[in-house]
Design a protein around this motif. Structure first.
Motif, short mmCIF file in Angstrom:
data_model
loop_
_atom_site.label_atom_id
_atom_site.label_comp_id
_atom_site.label_asym_id
_atom_site.label_seq_id
_atom_site.Cartn_x
_atom_site.Cartn_y
_atom_site.Cartn_z
N ALA A 1 -3.77 -0.04 10.01
CA ALA A 1 -3.52 1.33 10.47
C ALA A 1 -2.68 1.34 11.74
N PHE B 1 0.83 -1.21 0.00
CA PHE B 1 0.00 0.00 0.00
C PHE B 1 0.87 1.26 0.00
N ARG C 1 -11.65 1.90 9.77
CA ARG C 1 -11.34 1.06 8.61
C ARG C 1 -9.92 0.54 8.69
N HIS C 2 -9.71 -0.69 8.19
CA HIS C 2 -8.36 -1.27 8.08
C HIS C 2 -7.60 -1.09 9.41
N GLU D 1 -8.31 -7.41 1.74
CA GLU D 1 -8.93 -7.32 3.06
C GLU D 1 -8.71 -8.61 3.86
N TYR E 1 -7.60 6.41 9.01
CA TYR E 1 -8.24 5.09 8.98
C TYR E 1 -8.78 4.73 10.36
N ILE F 1 -5.74 6.21 -1.22
CA ILE F 1 -6.00 6.21 0.24
C ILE F 1 -7.44 5.80 0.52
N LYS F 2 -8.37 6.31 -0.27
CA LYS F 2 -9.78 5.96 -0.08
C LYS F 2 -10.01 4.47 -0.27
N HIS F 3 -9.32 3.89 -1.28
CA HIS F 3 -9.47 2.45 -1.54
C HIS F 3 -8.84 1.62 -0.44
N GLY F 4 -7.69 2.07 0.07
CA GLY F 4 -7.01 1.35 1.14
C GLY F 4 -6.20 0.18 0.62
N PRO F 5 -5.75 -0.70 1.50
CA PRO F 5 -4.97 -1.88 1.11
C PRO F 5 -5.73 -2.72 0.10
#
Length: 526
Positions: free
Chosen positions: A217, A55, A212-213, A504, A207, A497-501
């Motif tokens: 994070a 990421f 989230r995540h 999941e 995050y 950043i919005k999508h993230g890793p």
């Protein structure tokens, strides 16, 4: 020389340089943070650390592309906007730039492709090696750029050659191991590490605020907190070393930063507040901490820190000696065998650049009167109020980052990731290290004025023969193009950043094998 052309040339270079340096420090810092994260993955074989590395590597790649694109423009400007500079000192300045391009740039450019696209084609250790080589390449690139810039601040290892009428290298190793360049390098890269740490910690905090995540994070938060605290402490320590280097090599810059118009009895106090004035040639309402400046600048209780006024008087003497050197050079142009002229030149050659300051006021320095010499001597004083406040803004932010990362490391060690006031603070302060770094570059470059190369070549003589219209056209063009590139990068960064890793899966402590240590706890504890 039309001063409007000179000032516009300076403005264009400043705009493009400061824009380019929005990307460089993040590249420097993120590269070694990726090495840390991927090393944990290789050691523990935990999938979450692979996703963490991938990421942040994606964000690194976006930033890297913009850094390369804007950096190429910088080197072309030496030929287009600073032609006489390139002619006069190109033999020296061009060498580190060429090495940077051949060694460091190709090194990082080659391995960055393997790092981004080689996850499924290389073994874990092979991929870690490519990541390390990218980090090494980015920092080597900074080494050679700062050697070039350090030479402009302190032109050691070079001399004017009356045979060619140019500056030439006489000791390449002295150029490479320039003490100013060394101090600038370690200070600059440490500032880049701080910036990357704030960047990672701020996004990780976002995050956490969004829920989230979370495991991703927390681990990113812990790495950034530890790396950031070490880096922010090193910035302050190495900034002190830069101050010490100024004492020997750039005394006028140091005096201007302190607003010190007169030499104090040793050891000098450090001004924490004051209202300096270039017109009044004084600093009013000063608040000083006794002894501190003397200790920082001289490492002693007896060393003096020269003030601006006595340094101007010293410059007058150098201008007068420089006129003798200039006269000798003019004689040698027509009679290279003139022994007396050669002896005069050799005796006064270190001051030749000071005589060239007079060309702003008279066509021939040998015709300068006392008034012109006085003006030229006072022109060696940079903008004192600007330097005074830029330095205090930069230093204040530096100490703030130490406190900030100390708090972040405490929360990481105690696993208190629910302190929303701190998480919000971490998000909001993301721009601050960029501001501090830009302040630092402004201090370095404004503090060198009126010199393109300290004591060698005045800035007003270094520019190309361009027109005001040509310069405004290129300034507007660069502004539009760079503005478009900025929008593209910000949108790409925000989308990533919005999508993230990417995955999941495995982003939970449940993936830790029975009996295996939790690497997050290890990193946080360290």
């Amino acid at each position: 020389m039309d001063m409007a052309v000179v000032e516009l040339s300076r403005l264009q270079f400043a705009l493009t340089a400061m824009y380019h340096f929005l990307f460089v420090p993040l590249t420097l810092g993120l590269s070694f943070m990726l090495v840390i994260m991927e090393t944990v993955y290789v050691i523990t074989d935990r999938p979450i650390w692979r996703e963490i590395t991938r990421f942040w590597g994606k964000l690194f790649g976006i930033n890297f592309v913009l850094g390369v694109a804007t950096g190429i423009t910088m080197e072309f400007q030496f030929g287009t906007n600073w032609a006489y500079y390139s002619h006069y000192v190109g033999d020296i300045f061009g060498a580190p730039l060429a090495i940077e391009g051949l060694m460091a740039f190709f090194l990082e450019a080659t391995f960055v492709g393997l790092m981004v696209f080689g996850w499924d084609k290389l073994s874990k250790r092979q991929h870690l090696l490519t990541t390390f080589m990218v980090a090494l390449g980015t920092n080597l690139s900074a080494v050679w750029i700062l050697i070039a810039n350090g030479w402009m601040q302190f032109p050691t290892g070079s001399a004017f050659n009356p045979e060619t009428m140019r500056m030439e290298i006489v000791d390449f190793m002295a150029v490479v191991f320039n003490p100013v360049a060394q101090a600038k390098f370690v200070h600059t890269v440490s500032a880049g590490y701080v910036l990357a740490s704030v960047f990672v910690l701020g996004i990780a905090s976002w995050y956490l605020l969004k829920g989230r995540h979370l495991e991703f994070a927390k681990r990113s938060f812990a790495v950034a907190a530890a790396f950031g605290l070490a880096s922010s402490l090193s910035v302050v320590v190495l900034g002190d070393e830069s101050g010490y280097a100024l004492t020997d090599n750039q005394r006028m810059k140091l005096a201007a930063i302190e607003g010190a118009w007169h030499t104090e009895r040793a050891p000098a106090g450090l001004s924490v507040f004051g209202v300096p004035s270039n017109e009044g040639r004084e600093t009013r309402y000063e608040v000083k901490i006794p002894y501190v400046l003397g200790l920082i600048s001289t490492r002693s209780l007896t060393g003096e820190v020269a003030g601006i006024t006595p340094l101007v008087q010293e410059a007058k003497g150098r201008i007068i000696r420089g006129i003798d050197a200039y006269d000798a050079v003019e004689t040698l142009k027509t009679d290279r065998t003139n022994v007396a002229a050669r002896e005069t030149f050799e005796r006064n050659k270190a001051d030749l650049g000071y005589a060239m300051l007079l060309k702003r006021y008279v066509a021939d320095p040998r015709q300068a009167d006392a008034a012109a010499i006085d003006k030229a001597a006072w022109s060696t004083v940079p903008n004192v109020p600007v330097l005074f406040w830029l330095f205090r803004g930069m230093a204040g932010l530096g100490f703030f980052f130490i406190a900030f990362f100390a708090g972040a490391l405490y929360f990481a060690n105690s696993r208190k990731f629910d302190r929303k006031w701190f998480l919000r603070t971490a998000v909001w302060i993301i721009p601050l290290p960029w501001i501090a770094i830009q302040f630092g570059w402004l201090i370095a470059e404004i503090g060198r004025q009126p010199w393109a190369v300290e004591g060698v070549l005045p800035t007003f003589l270094a520019s190309s023969s361009l027109t005001v219209a040509q310069l405004w056209t290129t300034i507007i063009g660069f502004t539009v193009i760079y503005g478009i590139l900025a929008v593209i990068e910000v949108r790409l960064m925000l989308a990533a950043i919005k999508h993230g890793p990417e995955s999941e899966t495995h982003l939970s402590d449940d993936a830790t094998p029975a009996g295996a240590p939790n690497p997050f706890q290890t990193v946080a504890a360290e």
